[in-house]
Design a protein around this motif. Structure first.
Motif, PDB file in Angstrom:
ATOM      1  N   ALA A   1       0.203 -12.417  -0.240  1.00  0.00           N
ATOM      2  CA  ALA A   1       0.465 -10.763  -0.237  1.00  0.00           C
ATOM      3  C   ALA A   1       1.187 -10.163   0.354  1.00  0.00           C
ATOM      4  N   ALA A   2       1.024 -11.282   1.844  1.00  0.00           N
ATOM      5  CA  ALA A   2       2.187 -10.468   2.836  1.00  0.00           C
ATOM      6  C   ALA A   2       3.150 -10.082   2.446  1.00  0.00           C
ATOM      7  N   ALA A   3       4.284 -11.116   1.237  1.00  0.00           N
ATOM      8  CA  ALA A   3       4.954 -10.635   0.735  1.00  0.00           C
ATOM      9  C   ALA A   3       5.510  -9.398  -0.229  1.00  0.00           C
ATOM     10  N   GLY A   4       4.360  -8.989   0.001  1.00  0.00           N
ATOM     11  CA  GLY A   4       3.782  -7.503  -0.706  1.00  0.00           C
ATOM     12  C   GLY A   4       4.093  -8.097  -2.588  1.00  0.00           C
TER      13      GLY A   4
ATOM     14  N   VAL B   1       0.796  -1.377  -0.034  1.00  0.00           N
ATOM     15  CA  VAL B   1       0.260  -0.023  -0.154  1.00  0.00           C
ATOM     16  C   VAL B   1       0.887   1.189  -0.177  1.00  0.00           C
ATOM     17  N   ALA B   2       2.060   0.979   1.136  1.00  0.00           N
ATOM     18  CA  ALA B   2       2.964   2.577   0.645  1.00  0.00           C
ATOM     19  C   ALA B   2       3.783   2.745  -0.456  1.00  0.00           C
ATOM     20  N   ARG B   3       3.460   1.199  -1.173  1.00  0.00           N
ATOM     21  CA  ARG B   3       4.214   1.722  -2.595  1.00  0.00           C
ATOM     22  C   ARG B   3       3.938   2.135  -4.083  1.00  0.00           C
ATOM     23  N   HIS B   4       2.373   1.632  -4.308  1.00  0.00           N
ATOM     24  CA  HIS B   4       1.167   1.714  -4.703  1.00  0.00           C
ATOM     25  C   HIS B   4       0.262   1.810  -4.435  1.00  0.00           C
ATOM     26  N   GLY B   5       0.062   2.873  -2.955  1.00  0.00           N
ATOM     27  CA  GLY B   5      -0.999   3.322  -2.665  1.00  0.00           C
ATOM     28  C   GLY B   5      -2.497   2.672  -2.814  1.00  0.00           C
ATOM     29  N   THR B   6      -3.695   2.942  -2.157  1.00  0.00           N
ATOM     30  CA  THR B   6      -5.059   2.551  -1.832  1.00  0.00           C
ATOM     31  C   THR B   6      -5.718   2.588  -3.073  1.00  0.00           C
ATOM     32  N   PRO B   7      -6.322   1.395  -3.121  1.00  0.00           N
ATOM     33  CA  PRO B   7      -7.693   1.483  -4.322  1.00  0.00           C
ATOM     34  C   PRO B   7      -8.708   2.376  -3.589  1.00  0.00           C
TER      35      PRO B   7
ATOM     36  N   PRO C   1     -13.724  -0.821  -6.214  1.00  0.00           N
ATOM     37  CA  PRO C   1     -12.817  -1.455  -7.338  1.00  0.00           C
ATOM     38  C   PRO C   1     -13.001  -1.618  -8.767  1.00  0.00           C
ATOM     39  N   SER C   2     -13.209  -0.475  -8.949  1.00  0.00           N
ATOM     40  CA  SER C   2     -12.711   0.034 -10.080  1.00  0.00           C
ATOM     41  C   SER C   2     -11.409   0.670 -10.788  1.00  0.00           C
ATOM     42  N   GLN C   3     -10.491   0.502 -10.046  1.00  0.00           N
ATOM     43  CA  GLN C   3      -9.286   1.365  -9.848  1.00  0.00           C
ATOM     44  C   GLN C   3      -8.685  -0.410  -9.780  1.00  0.00           C
ATOM     45  N   LEU C   4      -9.072  -1.368  -9.829  1.00  0.00           N
ATOM     46  CA  LEU C   4      -7.972  -2.305  -9.349  1.00  0.00           C
ATOM     47  C   LEU C   4      -7.042  -3.068 -10.548  1.00  0.00           C
ATOM     48  N   GLU C   5      -7.322  -2.467 -11.503  1.00  0.00           N
ATOM     49  CA  GLU C   5      -6.634  -2.496 -13.103  1.00  0.00           C
ATOM     50  C   GLU C   5      -5.803  -1.806 -12.582  1.00  0.00           C
ATOM     51  N   ARG C   6      -5.376  -0.923 -12.058  1.00  0.00           N
ATOM     52  CA  ARG C   6      -3.885  -0.473 -12.040  1.00  0.00           C
ATOM     53  C   ARG C   6      -2.834  -1.177 -11.147  1.00  0.00           C
ATOM     54  N   HIS C   7      -3.802  -1.990 -10.739  1.00  0.00           N
ATOM     55  CA  HIS C   7      -2.881  -2.959  -9.129  1.00  0.00           C
ATOM     56  C   HIS C   7      -2.797  -4.200  -9.801  1.00  0.00           C
ATOM     57  N   ALA C   8      -1.716  -4.993  -9.141  1.00  0.00           N
ATOM     58  CA  ALA C   8      -1.046  -6.469  -8.805  1.00  0.00           C
ATOM     59  C   ALA C   8      -2.022  -7.189  -8.353  1.00  0.00           C
ATOM     60  N   CYS C   9      -3.030  -8.234  -8.750  1.00  0.00           N
ATOM     61  CA  CYS C   9      -3.985  -9.122  -7.842  1.00  0.00           C
ATOM     62  C   CYS C   9      -3.154 -10.678  -7.855  1.00  0.00           C
ATOM     63  N   LEU C  10      -3.723 -11.302  -6.852  1.00  0.00           N
ATOM     64  CA  LEU C  10      -3.124 -12.018  -6.731  1.00  0.00           C
ATOM     65  C   LEU C  10      -4.921 -13.037  -7.052  1.00  0.00           C
ATOM     66  N   LYS C  11      -4.726 -14.202  -7.600  1.00  0.00           N
ATOM     67  CA  LYS C  11      -6.233 -14.328  -7.926  1.00  0.00           C
ATOM     68  C   LYS C  11      -5.802 -16.332  -7.524  1.00  0.00           C
ATOM     69  N   PHE C  12      -6.735 -17.183  -7.349  1.00  0.00           N
ATOM     70  CA  PHE C  12      -7.219 -18.111  -7.137  1.00  0.00           C
ATOM     71  C   PHE C  12      -7.627 -18.736  -7.995  1.00  0.00           C
TER      72      PHE C  12
END
Length: 300
Positions: free
Chosen positions: A232-235, A171-177, A180-191
């Motif tokens: 996620a905990a690893a950033g 969050v410190a590096r990439h900001g807080t969304p 939900p529409s802003q998630l396209e700018r973030h790295a998403c970890l999916k199952f």
């Protein structure tokens, strides 16, 4: 008025056709049985038995009273047995089936159940496939998700919600969304589920609004739920998991929740058993214990 005064002596005399045999069954004297039946007849204002030196026979009133009295005594015995069974210490084997994902939530609570009722023997079967309760001799199956129509008895244990998480460093590096529409700018970890399908993320369209699916590109996908939390905990990015999976990481400060106001409801958790099994003392003890223990899980 004691509605059952004289009823049992009368029943035994009517069934045995003998005051002596009735007295033997009751463990009292013949005089005591005769007195009890006579008092019952006086209270009813009707003769129930015809007595001769050789035999005892029912009158028409006695036959009618016998039929109803038998039903009443049977009901009373059943009621006493039910209450006695309810207070009897549960004991014996109980087989519980639950998915791996619910292990951290339920296993400590099952341990407390066994400590509370040491005469219980718990057989825990961990599996992500749906157990067949009859074929696999499962007493209680814990299910995550919607239920199909069936004859099984269902007891809702708790509700869940989806939580979107990230490490403080991410969050410190990439900001807080903020949406939900802003998630396209973030790295998403999916199952990735056992069918090989990537699970899309669930949110509400607006705070308190309708649920919606938001499709995002996976920076990393993984087929093991706890591994999402490790990544996620690893950033490595944001992940979305069910609330009960993340308690420890949130307490440690390894992860923080984002998009909280858009969090969607997750699948419910139920306990299932075959009809009638919920009344068996050991099964009832398990169900009641889980309901009590899990009552606070959905405090959100």
């Amino acid at each position: 008025m004691d509605l059952f005064t004289g009823v049992l002596p009368f029943l035994h005399v009517a069934e045995e056709r003998s005051f002596r045999k009735a007295a033997e069954r009751l463990g009292v004297t013949v005089a005591a049985v005769s007195k009890a039946v006579r008092k019952l007849e006086e209270d009813l204002g009707a003769r129930l038995l015809e007595r001769t030196s050789r035999q005892v026979a029912l009158t028409s009133e006695g036959a009618a009273f016998l039929e109803r009295a038998r039903e009443a005594v049977a009901q009373m015995r059943a009621a006493r047995e039910t209450v006695a069974q309810a207070h009897r210490a549960p004991k014996g084997p109980v087989t519980v089936s639950l998915p791996f994902i619910l292990g951290p939530v339920l296993l400590p609570r099952l341990a407390r159940l066994q400590a509370r009722h040491p005469q219980l023997t718990l057989h825990v079967r961990m599996s992500d496939r749906l157990s067949k309760l009859v074929e696999e001799q499962v007493d209680v199956a814990i299910r995550l998700g919607g239920l199909e129509d069936s004859s099984l008895v269902a007891r809702r244990l708790f509700s869940t919600r989806w939580m979107t998480l990230a490490s403080p460093a991410y969050v410190a590096r990439h900001g807080t969304p903020e949406h939900p529409s802003q998630l396209e700018r973030h790295a998403c970890l999916k199952f990735v589920d056992p069918r090989g399908l990537t699970r899309e993320w669930h949110f509400r369209e607006s705070p308190g609004g309708r649920p919606a699916v938001v499709r995002t590109r996976a920076a990393i996908d993984v087929d093991h739920g706890p591994a999402l939390l490790d990544l996620a905990a690893a950033g490595a990015g944001l992940c979305q998991v069910l609330d009960f999976m993340s308690d420890a990481r949130l307490r440690e400060g390894a992860l923080v929740e984002v998009l909280t106001e858009y969090a969607a409801e997750g699948p419910p958790v139920h306990a299932l058993c075959l009809p009638g099994r919920q009344s068996v003392p050991r099964v009832r003890a398990l169900l009641q214990h889980l309901v009590e223990e899990l009552r606070a899980v959905t405090a959100w």
